[in-house]
Every structure is written in structure tokens, then in C-alpha cells.
Design an enzyme around this catalytic site. Structure first.
Site, PDB file in Angstrom:
ATOM      1  N   VAL A  35      21.805  34.201 -30.237  1.00  0.00           N
ATOM      2  CA  VAL A  35      22.925  34.976 -31.242  1.00  0.00           C
ATOM      3  C   VAL A  35      24.163  34.727 -31.860  1.00  0.00           C
ATOM      4  O   VAL A  35      24.873  34.592 -32.574  1.00  0.00           O
ATOM      5  CB  VAL A  35      23.098  36.092 -30.007  1.00  0.00           C
ATOM      6  CG1 VAL A  35      24.001  37.228 -30.631  1.00  0.00           C
ATOM      7  CG2 VAL A  35      21.426  36.853 -29.596  1.00  0.00           C
ATOM      8  N   LYS A 210      18.972  48.750 -20.008  1.00  0.00           N
ATOM      9  CA  LYS A 210      19.588  49.687 -21.236  1.00  0.00           C
ATOM     10  C   LYS A 210      19.550  50.531 -21.241  1.00  0.00           C
ATOM     11  O   LYS A 210      20.677  51.571 -21.273  1.00  0.00           O
ATOM     12  CB  LYS A 210      18.408  49.168 -21.953  1.00  0.00           C
ATOM     13  CG  LYS A 210      19.442  47.429 -22.617  1.00  0.00           C
ATOM     14  CD  LYS A 210      17.685  47.467 -23.508  1.00  0.00           C
ATOM     15  CE  LYS A 210      17.884  46.076 -24.543  1.00  0.00           C
ATOM     16  NZ  LYS A 210      16.630  45.339 -25.521  1.00  0.00           N
TER      17      LYS A 210
END
Ligand SMILES: NC(=O)c1ccc[n+]([C@@H]2O[C@H](COP(=O)([O-])OP(=O)(O)OC[C@H]3O[C@@H](n4cnc5c(N)ncnc54)[C@H](OP(=O)(O)O)[C@@H]3O)[C@@H](O)[C@H]2O)c1
Length: 427
Positions: A35, A210
Site C-alpha cells: 500500500v 474490522k
């Protein structure tokens, strides 16, 4: 920090028109992996758009990896820190130090937020800086922003999420091909959807982290990873999927957070869904989250859950948001032409007299307009017949010209009916 005075729009100078360079906004980057490297490419590529929105020119002030860069030096030279190292330490230490030094922070680190979120959010509040983390849950799907902003006033009853792309890909492959879990995992690894060590994905822990973050936001209650019950998909057999398919059921690794008896339950486990559930059609490495609330009924958001460029795009969105409180709509740059005529596929329904040569005449008109037929079904209806066709993609103007001609043919018994067909496959 940048004061309002230093900003382009607030200074009253039209930098773009005057040719004066925009003031620089320095972004320090921690981590240069999947990323981080994508973000380092994206930032200069999108700098003109960021300038137009914020009146500031974003620049990378430094990059930290295990082998290069110095954190204190980067912090000193940055107005905002992007943390893309992952894991707990040293990411936690860096994020805390950045916020204590009054730098905004953008992170994609779900493990950190799900285990130390309260400490980090409290530090952000204490030092009056922004801590943004859209990319930490469901990649580029803007679920954090929707929960924190658009649905801030909604009373959420329940969230369901497919928040791990690796397991969703594996289950989709198992259902599609009948292959075993081990084979589907190997395929996911081959295609880059699963890491060499996939344990945190397949045992449900990644999804649990999450869901802890989503539950914290949706229910305004501290939730940490150790309060989330989770189960993985390692034990799923091809048989389970086959029998379920006969019953119209599909299997997903589902995260749930819901109010129960005045409390909150947060959990992750494989679950069968009926075909009409909004999450049933989410296949491959895609992610999706459904939010249920009496006022809004239900909202489902879906999209790519991971990937360097995709996640970097969500990170950049957070960087821009941190640069411009309050939000504004920039003037347009007017670069794109509005396209009126596009290529579409069509379904075409014709009621015609049942006599020889009709299909050939229709095909002739279509051919003259470069419209080619993908499939056709013909059915007799006594005096008349029905022709149902699906076309290959064609410029709409050509198709509608053909349709006008067909409507005038003497064997037509009713107005032709055309409906566009969306053929794109997203996964
Ligand atoms: N990959 C995805 O699709 C995705 C999607 C959503 C969210 N995320 C999150 O984004 C974050 C980054 O993921 P990634 O996939 O980009 O990770 P990655 O490819 O493993 O890259 C991690 C980077 O951090 C650096 N790093 C590791 N330990 C460090 C340390 N002690 N000090 C300084 N630098 C250190 C590494 O340096 P070296 O180059 O020296 O090894 C590497 O550049 C994670 O929080 C992850 O959960 C990733």
C-alpha cells in the site's frame, strides 16, 4: 500545522490563475510495501486534483522503512503522517508520537485500531488532530466515512459485513468449481488474494478486527478485538456448498454486529445466505457492508476490499479530508467532455406476424446498422410470433436507428421493446 492564513483559497490568492505555486503540505510516509508504495505513486499523480480541492500542494516529505528514513526527522518535516507499516509496534508508538506533536494521522491498520483504538482516538481528541482510517476496513469501500458522517444521526440496529476478501474469494471458488478448501486457498495465493501465511484471514481474526472497528463506530461503544467471537472457514467442505446451493443458499464469512437485549453482540463466522440477501451476490475478493436502521431501512456498500492501488486511493481520500476541514466543492477543471453516445448491449422484444422471412428481414436491418445478435429466441403466438433477442454491445445511436427502421416494417404487430443489458462482471 497549516494555519488558515497559509492556505491558498483562504489567502484570497488564486494560485492557479496567478501562476504562483500553492503552499506545500508535507506528508510523511511510514511503510513502503504494497500500500505504501502505491500511495507514494498516487500522491504526485493526483497532486493537481488535491491542489484544486485544498489549495495546497501535497508533497512526500520522507519515507520510513526498516532500512531507510528516520522517524523523528520525517515527523519534524511533515504536517501529516500516513502509517502503512501495519501491526502493533512500532506503528502504535509512531502514531501516538505524531499526534502528540500535533500532526494529523492517516492509517490503514485494523489490528492497531481494534486493539488500541480508544487510546489512539483519545490522543487525537486531546491534541485536536484528525486520526483517519477509512482503508482499515473494507479497503476502498467508504464505510467508515458513511458511519461517521452520513449515518452519524441514525440509530443502527445491525451491521452485516463481508470484510475479508481472501475468504470470500476462497468460498466463491469452492462454490463455483466444487474444489476443496486447500485447493481454493492455493489458487487464492497464486492470484495474490491470499498471503503466504493466510492464518489471520482464514481463521476469521482479520474480519473480527474490522468488525470491532465498525461496531465501535456504529454503536458508540468501545469494542476491542478480544470481545469479538470469531470462527474461520478452514473446516468448510465442498459438500456443504453443494447441498446448500440446491436449497438456494450461498456460504459467506459474515461479520455481524447487532443490538441484542439492550447489549451488543459482535461476531464473525461462516453463514448461509438466501440468494436475495444483499450480501449473497458479493463474490470473489470483494467486500461489502450492510447497515440496518429503522430510519434508513438498509444500505449496502460494496467494492474491492484490498490491493495496493485500491487501498492507497482510500488513504489519499483521508489525506485530502484531513487537509480541508471544512469540506468544500472545488471548481471544476472542465477537462472531460460529456459523452452522449455510448456502447450498450440490448435486449429486444418484437411482436411480429408469424410468416416466413420475418427474422431475416429484422436481421438485415440490424446488420445494416452494425448491430449483431448474440442470441435469439422465437415463439409462435397463433397469428403472430414473438422474437426475443440479445445484442452484442453496439453504439446506442446505431441501435436506435435500427429500431426506428424495424418499427416501420409492415409485419410488426406492436411497438418494439428494448431494454439495456448490463454485462460487466465485477469479479
Ligand atoms: N495490502 C492490502 O491490500 C491492504 C488492504 C487494506 C489495509 N492494509 C493495511 O495497510 C497496512 C500496510 O499493508 P501492506 O500490505 O502495504 O504491508 P507490507 O507490504 O508488508 O509493507 C509494510 C511496510 O512497512 C515497513 N515496515 C515494517 N516494519 C517496520 C518497522 N519496524 N519500521 C519501519 N518500517 C517498517 C516495511 O519495510 P521494509 O520495506 O523494509 O520491509 C514495508 O515497507 C497494514 O496495516 C495492512 O493491514 C493493507
Amino acid at each position: 500545522m497549516t494555519s488558515e492564513k497559509e492556505r491558498g483559497p483562504a489567502s484570497g490568492i488564486d494560485h492557479a490563475a496567478s501562476g504562483t505555486p500553492f503552499p506545500v503540505f508535507n506528508v510523511g510516509l511510514l511503510g513502503h510495501g504494497t500500500v505504501g508504495a502505491a500511495f507514494a505513486e498516487l500522491l504526485p499523480a493526483r497532486a493537481p486534483q488535491v491542489e484544486a480541492i485544498t489549495g495546497l500542494r501535497p508533497e512526500l516529505s520522507g519515507v520510513l522503512t526498516r532500512s531507510r528514513g528516520d522517524f523523528d526527522d520525517i515527523l519534524e518535516r511533515s504536517q501529516l503522517i500516513v502509517e502503512l507499516i501495519g501491526g502493533l509496534e512500532p506503528a502504535r508508538d509512531y502514531v501516538l508520537r505524531a499526534m502528540r506533536a500535533k500532526r494529523h494521522v492517516v492509517t490503514a491498520n485494523k489490528q492497531l485500531l481494534s486493539q488500541h483504538g480508544e487510546e489512539l482516538w483519545a490522543t487525537a481528541r486531546e491534541h485536536n488532530v484528525q486520526l483517519r482510517f477509512e482503508a482499515a476496513v473494507a479497503g476502498v469501500v467508504p464505510v467508515i466515512r458513511v458511519l461517521q458522517e452520513s449515518l452519524a444521526g441514525a440509530h443502527v440496529e445491525r451491521l452485516h459485513g463481508i470484510v475479508n476478501g481472501t475468504t470470500n474469494f476462497i468460498l466463491t471458488e469452492m462454490a463455483r468449481t466444487g474444489m476443496t478448501y486447500a485447493k481454493a486457498l492455493a489458487e487464492a495465493q497464486r492470484l495474490g488474494y491470499a498471503e503466504a501465511d493466510p492464518s489471520e484471514d482464514v481463521d476469521g481474526r482479520d474480519a473480527a478486527a474490522k468488525m470491532a472497528i465498525l461496531a465501535r463506530l456504529a454503536f458508540d461503544t468501545p469494542v476491542s478485538l478480544d470481545q469479538v467471537r470469531y470462527e474461520g472457514i478452514e473446516h468448510i467442505a465442498p459438500d456443504d456448498l453443494e447441498y446448500a446451493r440446491d436449497l438456494g443458499l450461498g456460504l459467506k464469512l459474515i461479520g455481524t454486529a447487532e443490538r441484542i437485549d439492550g447489549g451488543l453482540s459482535v461476531r464473525v463466522h461462516p453463514a448461509f445466505l438466501y440468494g436475495d440477501h444483499p450480501l449473497a451476490s458479493v463474490g470473489g475478493p470483494f467486500n461489502a457492508v450492510t447497515v440496518e436502521s429503522p430510519a434508513i431501512t438498509e444500505i449496502t456498500m460494496s467494492g474491492p476490499g484490498a490491493g495496493g492501488p485500491q487501498t492507497a486511493s482510500a488513504v489519499l481520500g483521508d489525506v485530502i479530508s484531513a487537509m480541508i476541514p471544512p469540506a468544500s466543492t472545488p471548481p471544476t477543471s472542465g477537462e472531460l467532455e460529456i459523452v452522449a453516445d455510448i456502447v450498450s448491449s440490448f435486449y429486444l422484444h418484437l411482436e411480429v406476424a408469424d410468416r416466413p422471412g420475418v427474422l431475416a428481414a429484422v436481421a438485415h436491418v440490424l446488420g445494416e446498422h452494425d448491430v449483431s445478435v448474440k442470441s435469439v429466441v422465437q415463439k409462435g403466438l397463433g397469428e403472430s410470433a414473438r422474437l426475443v433477442m440479445v445484442m452484442h454491445p453496439v453504439l446506442e445511436s446505431k441501435f436506435f436507428d435500427a429500431l426506428d427502421r424495424i418499427a416501420e416494417l409492415d409485419f410488426m404487430r406492436a411497438k418494439p421493446r428494448a431494454i439495456r443489458v448490463i454485462e460487466e462482471e465485477f469479479h
